[in-house]
Scaffold this active site. Structure first.
Site, PDB file in Angstrom:
ATOM      1  N   ASN A  23      50.599  66.125  40.937  1.00  0.00           N
ATOM      2  CA  ASN A  23      49.632  65.865  39.453  1.00  0.00           C
ATOM      3  C   ASN A  23      48.244  65.577  39.996  1.00  0.00           C
ATOM      4  O   ASN A  23      47.483  65.002  38.972  1.00  0.00           O
ATOM      5  CB  ASN A  23      50.305  65.542  38.563  1.00  0.00           C
ATOM      6  N   ARG A  93      50.820  75.372  33.120  1.00  0.00           N
ATOM      7  CA  ARG A  93      49.680  74.924  32.125  1.00  0.00           C
ATOM      8  C   ARG A  93      48.562  74.140  32.667  1.00  0.00           C
ATOM      9  O   ARG A  93      47.450  74.356  31.916  1.00  0.00           O
ATOM     10  CB  ARG A  93      50.544  74.035  30.998  1.00  0.00           C
ATOM     11  N   CYS A 117      55.643  75.337  26.474  1.00  0.00           N
ATOM     12  CA  CYS A 117      56.480  75.592  27.795  1.00  0.00           C
ATOM     13  C   CYS A 117      57.949  75.075  27.265  1.00  0.00           C
ATOM     14  O   CYS A 117      58.007  74.939  26.261  1.00  0.00           O
ATOM     15  CB  CYS A 117      55.882  74.903  29.049  1.00  0.00           C
ATOM     16  N   ARG A 122      52.768  71.839  23.670  1.00  0.00           N
ATOM     17  CA  ARG A 122      51.555  71.380  24.755  1.00  0.00           C
ATOM     18  C   ARG A 122      50.223  71.909  24.194  1.00  0.00           C
ATOM     19  O   ARG A 122      49.486  72.625  24.724  1.00  0.00           O
ATOM     20  CB  ARG A 122      52.035  71.981  26.103  1.00  0.00           C
ATOM     21  N   PRO A 123      49.871  71.538  23.020  1.00  0.00           N
ATOM     22  CA  PRO A 123      48.589  72.081  22.441  1.00  0.00           C
ATOM     23  C   PRO A 123      47.432  71.579  23.723  1.00  0.00           C
ATOM     24  O   PRO A 123      47.618  70.548  24.431  1.00  0.00           O
ATOM     25  CB  PRO A 123      48.466  71.379  21.097  1.00  0.00           C
ATOM     26  N   ASP A 305      58.170  61.921  33.016  1.00  0.00           N
ATOM     27  CA  ASP A 305      58.762  62.803  34.160  1.00  0.00           C
ATOM     28  C   ASP A 305      59.626  62.194  34.823  1.00  0.00           C
ATOM     29  O   ASP A 305      60.299  62.732  35.794  1.00  0.00           O
ATOM     30  CB  ASP A 305      57.495  62.888  35.145  1.00  0.00           C
ATOM     31  N   ILE A 327      57.103  61.362  24.417  1.00  0.00           N
ATOM     32  CA  ILE A 327      55.836  62.131  24.527  1.00  0.00           C
ATOM     33  C   ILE A 327      56.152  63.622  24.466  1.00  0.00           C
ATOM     34  O   ILE A 327      55.164  64.202  23.861  1.00  0.00           O
ATOM     35  CB  ILE A 327      55.573  62.031  26.418  1.00  0.00           C
ATOM     36  N   ARG A 397      58.423  74.364  42.088  1.00  0.00           N
ATOM     37  CA  ARG A 397      57.204  73.886  41.454  1.00  0.00           C
ATOM     38  C   ARG A 397      56.639  72.713  42.090  1.00  0.00           C
ATOM     39  O   ARG A 397      55.661  72.374  42.109  1.00  0.00           O
ATOM     40  CB  ARG A 397      57.120  74.268  39.979  1.00  0.00           C
TER      41      ARG A 397
HETATM   42  C1  EPZ Z   1      50.567  65.893  32.226  1.00  0.00           C
HETATM   43  O1  EPZ Z   1      50.813  66.896  31.332  1.00  0.00           O
HETATM   44  C2  EPZ Z   1      51.527  66.119  33.420  1.00  0.00           C
HETATM   45  N1  EPZ Z   1      51.091  67.397  34.189  1.00  0.00           N
HETATM   46  C3  EPZ Z   1      52.977  66.328  33.223  1.00  0.00           C
HETATM   47  O2  EPZ Z   1      53.880  66.452  34.399  1.00  0.00           O
HETATM   48  C4  EPZ Z   1      53.354  64.850  32.352  1.00  0.00           C
HETATM   49  O3  EPZ Z   1      54.668  65.167  31.829  1.00  0.00           O
HETATM   50  C5  EPZ Z   1      52.598  64.779  31.361  1.00  0.00           C
HETATM   51  O4  EPZ Z   1      51.234  64.569  31.832  1.00  0.00           O
HETATM   52  C6  EPZ Z   1      52.782  63.092  30.539  1.00  0.00           C
HETATM   53  O5  EPZ Z   1      52.528  62.096  31.574  1.00  0.00           O
HETATM   54  C7  EPZ Z   1      49.997  67.399  35.192  1.00  0.00           C
HETATM   55  O6  EPZ Z   1      49.411  66.321  35.267  1.00  0.00           O
HETATM   56  C8  EPZ Z   1      49.529  68.557  35.705  1.00  0.00           C
HETATM   57  P1  EPZ Z   1      49.586  65.289  28.174  1.00  0.00           P
HETATM   58  P2  EPZ Z   1      49.897  67.204  30.462  1.00  0.00           P
HETATM   59  O7  EPZ Z   1      48.293  66.039  27.694  1.00  0.00           O
HETATM   60  O8  EPZ Z   1      48.426  66.755  30.586  1.00  0.00           O
HETATM   61  C9  EPZ Z   1      50.125  65.944  23.484  1.00  0.00           C
HETATM   62  C10 EPZ Z   1      55.341  67.467  35.505  1.00  0.00           C
HETATM   63  O9  EPZ Z   1      56.545  67.499  35.309  1.00  0.00           O
HETATM   64  N2  EPZ Z   1      48.581  66.440  23.447  1.00  0.00           N
HETATM   65  O10 EPZ Z   1      49.282  63.800  28.523  1.00  0.00           O
HETATM   66  O11 EPZ Z   1      49.811  68.409  29.748  1.00  0.00           O
HETATM   67  C11 EPZ Z   1      51.084  66.753  24.137  1.00  0.00           C
HETATM   68  O12 EPZ Z   1      51.714  67.563  23.268  1.00  0.00           O
HETATM   69  C12 EPZ Z   1      54.518  67.731  34.284  1.00  0.00           C
HETATM   70  O13 EPZ Z   1      54.800  67.173  36.714  1.00  0.00           O
HETATM   71  C13 EPZ Z   1      48.092  66.765  22.517  1.00  0.00           C
HETATM   72  O14 EPZ Z   1      48.439  66.911  21.229  1.00  0.00           O
HETATM   73  O15 EPZ Z   1      50.190  66.060  29.159  1.00  0.00           O
HETATM   74  C14 EPZ Z   1      51.990  65.472  24.521  1.00  0.00           C
HETATM   75  O16 EPZ Z   1      52.788  65.346  23.499  1.00  0.00           O
HETATM   76  C15 EPZ Z   1      55.213  68.170  32.952  1.00  0.00           C
HETATM   77  N3  EPZ Z   1      46.975  67.723  22.463  1.00  0.00           N
HETATM   78  C16 EPZ Z   1      51.124  64.455  24.943  1.00  0.00           C
HETATM   79  O17 EPZ Z   1      49.820  64.792  24.239  1.00  0.00           O
HETATM   80  C17 EPZ Z   1      46.114  67.876  23.770  1.00  0.00           C
HETATM   81  O18 EPZ Z   1      44.933  68.543  23.555  1.00  0.00           O
HETATM   82  C18 EPZ Z   1      50.788  63.885  26.065  1.00  0.00           C
HETATM   83  O19 EPZ Z   1      50.513  65.188  26.987  1.00  0.00           O
HETATM   84  C19 EPZ Z   1      46.920  67.197  24.794  1.00  0.00           C
HETATM   85  C20 EPZ Z   1      48.110  66.723  24.667  1.00  0.00           C
END
Ligand code: EPZ
Length: 422
Positions: A23, A93, A117, A122-123, A305, A327, A397
């Site tokens: 990541n 994503r 997913c 995941r918006p 994670d 989360i 992955r």
């Molecule tokens: C990152 O995903 C990681 N992926 C995820 O790891 C990790 O689980 C996640 O952060 C949380 O730590 C990468 O870094 C590539 P977020 P990300 O945006 O960025 C909401 C793995 O297993 N949200 O921090 O997509 C969202 O729905 C993966 O390696 C909005 O509402 O996660 C979630 O509830 C899985 N609007 C929360 O925020 C947005 O525009 C945190 O999501 C963006 C996010």
């Protein structure tokens, strides 16, 4: 199509090398789009997600040579096609991370909406609103986000909630915007801090990456970079949970101990001994495991994670642990599979009540997402008899040769062809 067969085989002992952080590598690969020069990434893990991102960069018009642990992105030789198709984005994503660099460097980006997913909707509303604040006009049509801006302009942006890739996308966009950008309520994950280091190497001026307020002074152009990626704290944490569950004494080579504080605290409470050994981390569990409560939270809270892997460990701890996932809305898909192995888990909404049992029994189980797959492997390490984990492409992955690394410390585990499996 492969599966992984794992059989309980007692405590683990030996050394496991921890690879580069998936990541961190993903956003840094996308950051190469901000410069026309040739960049070199070192300590990159050999993972499916790295291949997918490399394929996306090639589709956009860059030559990418993947020879783990190195990835070379060549100098731009022709025009960039700033379009990320559904076929590639739906596989991962994190492809949305090309949105910021493309609109910042080329004035236009057309990126498929990632869609949901397994673990949640995941918006990307925070990504979109941030780019609009930087002056991009955004249209969402036919499942694509189309962003256009002759030149992005610095702005002050407050995230409604900390988002890791949202913070990273806007850091990269702001790095080529005119003037200063202030991002407030940022994600503080170590991988965000690592991206800040790389953007500074490229000539941007990024202050505060890794804290909740990041200031970026945009540049007119950015240079390529040569960078060695930090180690993967979630891979290391996964192996900590394996030792916690199976018992034993393992040295995790190059584990990023300073990025693992929240996990270490909970591991120690559960009876797992963790100590620094030079640039490595020694993990031992000889006493019975104790039940420990965990609530996931953005860094520096307990990482979501690591929730599934910690739950697998708690299945064989003494007492009841309460695990709350804050989360993602659907990150308990490992629960029914663990229950099929004899675990005693009762879920109510986003909370799982795990009552430790004496032992688990091997079963044929189905992986549903990356970290759920890892939790099933961990459960298999302490189950009596064979556990067959199907759909291991989820594991591939995010884990490089997990079965080899675990076999190297005494686990009875192998990758097997699925045909003919019970
Ligand atoms: C990152 O995903 C990681 N992926 C995820 O790891 C990790 O689980 C996640 O952060 C949380 O730590 C990468 O870094 C590539 P977020 P990300 O945006 O960025 C909401 C793995 O297993 N949200 O921090 O997509 C969202 O729905 C993966 O390696 C909005 O509402 O996660 C979630 O509830 C899985 N609007 C929360 O925020 C947005 O525009 C945190 O999501 C963006 C996010």
């Amino acid at each position: 199509m492969d599966a992984i067969r794992v059989r309980g085989n007692g405590p683990l002992s030996g050394r496991i090398p921890v690879g580069g952080a998936k990541n961190a590598a993903l956003p840094i690969l996308c950051a190469t789009l901000l410069s026309d020069g040739a960049s070199l990434l070192r300590n990159v893990p050999g993972l499916r997600d790295i291949e997918t991102t490399s394929a996306l960069l090639r589709f956009l018009g860059r030559d990418v040579a993947v020879a783990a642990p190195e990835v070379r992105v060549s100098a731009a030789s022709g025009p960039i096609r700033p379009e990320a198709p559904y076929e590639l984005v739906r596989q991962m994503r994190a492809s949305v991370l090309v949105l910021g660099p493309l609109v910042a460097r080329h004035g236009r980006a057309k990126v498929s909406l990632p869609g949901g997913c397994a673990i949640g909707a995941r918006p990307i509303d925070q990504h979109i609103r941030g780019l609009e604040a930087l002056g991009a006009t955004i249209r969402v049509e036919h499942g694509y986000v189309v962003a256009e801006a002759p030149r992005l302009k610095g702005a002050e942006i407050v995230f409604d909630l900390p988002t890791v890739t949202g913070t990273e996308n806007l850091m990269m966009a702001a790095a080529l915007a005119k003037g200063r950008t202030t991002l407030v309520n940022c994600a503080r994950e170590p991988e965000v801090e690592e991206l800040g280091r790389v953007l500074n190497k490229m000539g941007a001026k990024v202050e505060g990456a890794g804290t909740d307020i990041i200031v970026i002074h945009g540049a007119d152009a950015l240079d390529p970079f040569d960078h060695a990626i930090i180690s993967d704290r979630i891979e290391a944490g996964t192996f900590m949970a394996a030792v916690g569950a199976a018992g034993g004494d393992v040295l995790l080579e190059h584990a990023p101990i300073d990025d693992l504080e929240p996990v270490i605290v909970k591991m120690r409470q559960a009876g797992v001994e963790v100590e620094r050994d030079g640039e490595h981390m020694r993990v031992r569990r000889v006493k019975p495991l104790r039940a420990v409560d965990v609530t996931t939270a953005p860094h520096p809270g307990f990482p979501t994670d690591m929730q599934a892997q910690f739950m697998a460990m708690m299945c064989v701890a003494e007492g009841q642990s309460v695990l709350t996932e804050t989360i993602f809305e659907n990150r308990f898909m490992h629960v029914p599979e663990l229950c099929r192995m004899g675990a005693d888990i009762d879920t109510r909404g986003h909370t799982a009540f795990v009552t430790g049992v004496k032992g688990l029994s091997g079963a044929s189980v189905m992986a549903t997402d990356l970290r759920a797959s890892a939790s099933l492997v961990i459960a298999g390490l302490v189950a009596e008899g064979d556990t067959i984990v199907r759909r291991v492409y989820h594991l591939d992955r995010g884990y490089e040769h997990i079965e080899k690394k675990l076999a190297g410390v005494g686990a009875d585990i192998a990758r097997v062809p699925l045909e003919g499996m019970p």
